[in-house]
Design an enzyme around this catalytic site. Structure first.
Site, PDB file in Angstrom:
ATOM      1  N   GLU A 196     -10.730   3.564   3.424  1.00 38.54           N
ATOM      2  CA  GLU A 196      -9.927   4.554   2.384  1.00 38.54           C
ATOM      3  C   GLU A 196     -10.209   4.057   1.209  1.00 38.54           C
ATOM      4  O   GLU A 196     -10.225   3.037   0.673  1.00 38.54           O
ATOM      5  CB  GLU A 196      -8.397   4.209   2.853  1.00 38.54           C
ATOM      6  CG  GLU A 196      -8.162   4.449   4.286  1.00 38.54           C
ATOM      7  CD  GLU A 196      -6.478   4.498   4.598  1.00 38.54           C
ATOM      8  OE1 GLU A 196      -6.048   5.485   5.277  1.00 38.54           O
ATOM      9  OE2 GLU A 196      -5.902   3.757   3.938  1.00 38.54           O
ATOM     10  N   ARG A 207      -8.300   3.471  13.149  1.00 39.76           N
ATOM     11  CA  ARG A 207      -7.538   4.530  13.492  1.00 39.76           C
ATOM     12  C   ARG A 207      -7.233   4.656  14.904  1.00 39.76           C
ATOM     13  O   ARG A 207      -5.852   5.079  15.289  1.00 39.76           O
ATOM     14  CB  ARG A 207      -8.425   6.005  13.086  1.00 39.76           C
ATOM     15  CG  ARG A 207      -8.818   6.018  11.859  1.00 39.76           C
ATOM     16  CD  ARG A 207      -7.677   6.176  10.883  1.00 39.76           C
ATOM     17  NE  ARG A 207      -8.192   6.320   9.359  1.00 39.76           N
ATOM     18  CZ  ARG A 207      -7.416   6.121   8.456  1.00 39.76           C
ATOM     19  NH1 ARG A 207      -6.056   5.758   8.336  1.00 39.76           N
ATOM     20  NH2 ARG A 207      -7.909   6.336   7.187  1.00 39.76           N
ATOM     21  N   THR A 241      -9.277  -5.963   3.687  1.00 37.88           N
ATOM     22  CA  THR A 241      -9.037  -4.858   2.488  1.00 37.88           C
ATOM     23  C   THR A 241      -9.781  -5.351   1.348  1.00 37.88           C
ATOM     24  O   THR A 241      -9.866  -6.491   1.224  1.00 37.88           O
ATOM     25  CB  THR A 241      -7.606  -4.791   2.166  1.00 37.88           C
ATOM     26  OG1 THR A 241      -6.754  -4.619   3.358  1.00 37.88           O
ATOM     27  CG2 THR A 241      -7.314  -3.930   1.082  1.00 37.88           C
ATOM     28  N   ASP A 274       0.901  -1.288   0.151  1.00 34.06           N
ATOM     29  CA  ASP A 274       0.127  -0.112   0.129  1.00 34.06           C
ATOM     30  C   ASP A 274       0.959   1.224  -0.116  1.00 34.06           C
ATOM     31  O   ASP A 274       1.746   1.528   0.765  1.00 34.06           O
ATOM     32  CB  ASP A 274      -0.891  -0.061   1.206  1.00 34.06           C
ATOM     33  CG  ASP A 274      -2.336   0.669   1.114  1.00 34.06           C
ATOM     34  OD1 ASP A 274      -2.477   0.929  -0.083  1.00 34.06           O
ATOM     35  OD2 ASP A 274      -2.712   1.321   1.873  1.00 34.06           O
TER      36      ASP A 274
END
Lengths: 448, 448
Positions: B219, B257, B277, B145
């Site tokens: 994201e 987070r 993911t 990533d």
């Protein structure tokens, strides 16, 4: 429910093998070890398949199965030993691996005549390791590298962040990062010096340059190899974590320190690591390690107690592995002068701040799925003393204090032609020494 | 030597298909797109194999091959389309994938009668997507990533390091980290809220706690999919980098987070990312993207020129992809009130600071071997404006400013039951719109 994988007759120090050479003292692979690997007879064209190291030979598991030498769970385990990796064997779990180990121990024990009664047994069933090619033992989907040595973290932190060597999270979180699986290589594979971006100015404000790494380092590590995995979204209780371990190997996490220093903020090491990670060829099974357990490293008083999901309670008393790793260096000049490799590091896995079970339970604590063949590196194994420093970054204080070698040479970091030799062994009172084999690599020059 | 993978007759806006429904305007999969995926007819028990999306149907490549509809390189390419992943197809390289695309385009073009002349073509050769199961298109050895959006890096840096939002390396090094391959999941797979260690006190000196993530985020990303790899120890010149790309997909890099904030120093994000993911099921081929290229993002004057190994020279003029990504949220309350999903983010991949070729050339610049099926995430795609922020961390300023939703609800981070819907498309003057499909996931409650 944790499996019992304790000390049994296969560990008996009095055991000897009928096989000539297997009982030589100080050998890595006595009958008490029996590590698994993947091999084929050199030049045979046969597909790679599973074997067990014994003395200077390798037992062909498939050949023994064909001869009908296994029964029950061991026979089921042997049925997947024709594979080109140990993944399916590992995935069967401890009961199968343990049964296979037990029956192989019996086959090799002094007095047993079953193998020596087979035709061509010396070449077909027990070829010499020197006459075989070895392969990576596992097909590794994901390789994780931890940072489990507080000595390493402190030594490195002092260089990178003198004002705060050990970050506030260290004593709570087993810190780790995802590694690169594609660049896992086998013992003996040469390592090409990487090219990369580096920044010579300390403030990072001068233009960086691209060129050969000037601070190539090794890292003394052990690898934990996953046997049975867990489904995505489930966790692994720390008390059951060892049930998921198939075994261990040695691991050299080659590191480009100058690339690392410039690239690692804020997402961690990337190209500084992904050019090569060397593994030793033999998986020392979790069963074989039973006699060589040690208490988890004593945490200094005042250190926080582990959170419940990492608390091993009374199991802490044997939660660590009493593995000693040694790192030797052989330079081209030393080779020319026929000098022996020089020992640079000697480190104890029992000094790690986090135990194998804690690393594994933490890894799965968010529901991350571990798969058979995954490897969890411990991170550089260092200890409290100077000789325990498991990488040149620590030994040379970031390249400031050169190491002096027997031929009068010095090293701050590795030079082209240097051969790095990582070895390891376990010892315990009342038990024989078992070895992990070697993890070697020679540095090739960068290609510009 | 770079391959030519330019605009050709398959991109012609005037092309239509004989297939009913494939020409509906605004559809993701017109005849100009032709993305590859892995599917099987639901309930058929057949092994998963490769197909191409067209309209609301999927073309069974193996069925066309059996009918003798391919020739030359396309036939060679179709021969590996019975696999359960696209890896071998991708590994064949652009000439094969391009030839297959060209012949599939011809088969589906208005006026062609070859498929409609086959028995049972509607169920056997072109089943509806709604009647199929889809699978992850690639078997991914390594997932990387990146952090290629300078807007994202600046927005996030401002929250984590107000004194130095953008680190000195950012404009020189395409920052990235190794991700977790095992937790890659397909569009539609629910995402279990992770448990993890968090630290509530800002100075990090209070004891942390273990519990459900309280700051679950998405994201918005795109994934670059490797076709042909490179051997370990070799590099990939930036001018040839795109030859190694098979295509692109959408990617939601779910992030915890609060876990990330506590664990990420000094080795980067780990458990904050490795629980899930999500990938979209269709690989938009590099060939299909030819009309939708854009100039690399203009770097502000005063920004450093890229080092030679990252310098695309005149190719910079079309080095970016003109992909627009949108992120919609559907909460349980909105679902109950039959409200449409609310758009939270809309971001442009052409705003990324680094181009696909630069990310790939950098990744291999140290000799790291990329393998077919590897995925390189761009990192969160954000842009200069508020609506361009590609994650809640940025949108809510680290959870401070709640987002207000249509039903009057607010969100700082994701709640259980929330469905996150990532979509994307490309447009260009004179060409039709092509879509990337969707990448959906619903948050399940943590299991304590």
């Amino acid at each position: 429910m944790a499996m019992t994988r304790g000390i049994d007759e296969t560990h008996d120090a009095a055991l000897t093998s009928w096989l000539p050479g297997a009982n030589a003292p100080g050998h890595d692979f006595p009958i008490q070890n029996l590590p698994f690997g993947i091999f084929r007879r050199r030049g045979s064209g046969e597909p790679p398949h599973a074997g067990v190291a014994i003395g200077d030979r390798v037992l062909d598991i498939a050949a023994c199965r064909t001869a009908g030498l296994f029964t029950g769970l061991a026979s089921e385990a042997a049925a997947v030993c024709g594979d080109a990796s140990l993944n399916r064997l590992a995935a069967l779990g401890p009961a199968h691996a343990g049964a296979l180990r037990g029956q192989i121990s019996a086959l090799l024990r002094a007095g047993d005549t079953r193998i020596a009664g087979l035709p061509d047994w010396e070449t077909r069933v027990l070829p010499r390791i020197s006459e075989c090619e070895l392969f990576l033992p596992m097909e590794t989907g994901d390789y994780t590298d931890f940072y489990a040595s507080i000595h390493h973290a402190t030594n490195v932190g002092r260089l990178f962040r003198p004002e705060q060597p050990l970050l506030p999270n260290y004593k709570h979180v087993p810190i780790g990062y995802h590694g690169r699986a594609s660049s896992l290589i086998l013992d003996g594979t040469p390592v090409r010096r990487p090219m990369g971006q580096t920044q010579a100015s300390p403030d990072g404000l001068q233009p960086p340059s691209f060129g050969p790494c000037k601070a190539l380092d090794y890292e003394v590590e052990a690898g934990l190899i996953i046997g049975t995995g867990n489904p995505l979204g489930t966790r692994i209780p720390v008390a059951a974590a060892e049930d998921h371990l198939f075994g261990m190997c040695l691991l050299n996490d080659w590191s480009a320190r100058d690339l690392q220093k410039w690239e690692y903020q804020p997402l961690g090491p990337f190209l500084a690591k992904s050019f090569a990670t060397t593994l030793s060829p033999w998986v020392i099974t979790w069963e074989a390690l039973a006699p060589y357990r040690a208490a988890a490293a004593a945490h200094p008083s005042g250190d926080p107690a582990p959170l419940a999901y990492l608390d091993q309670g009374s199991a802490s008393g044997r939660a660590a592995i009493n593995l000693v790793c040694e790192l030797h260096l052989l330079t081209p000049a030393m080779r020319q002068q026929s000098l022996a490799p020089a020992r640079l590091s000697r480190a104890h896995a029992r000094d790690l701040y986090w135990t194998p079970a804690q690393l594994l339970a933490h890894h799965a604590s968010n529901g991350c799925n571990l798969r058979p063949g995954d490897i969890l590196g411990t991170g550089t194994i260092s200890g409290p003393d100077a000789e325990n420093r498991g990488c040149l970054l620590e030994l040379t204080q970031g390249g400031k204090d050169a190491v002096v070698l027997p031929a009068g040479e010095t090293r701050r970091y590795l030079q082209d032609g240097d051969e790095v030799i990582l070895s390891g062994h376990c010892e315990a009172p009342g038990f024989v020494r078992i070895g992990f084999g070697e993890c070697r690599g020679t540095v090739l020059p960068a290609v510009g």
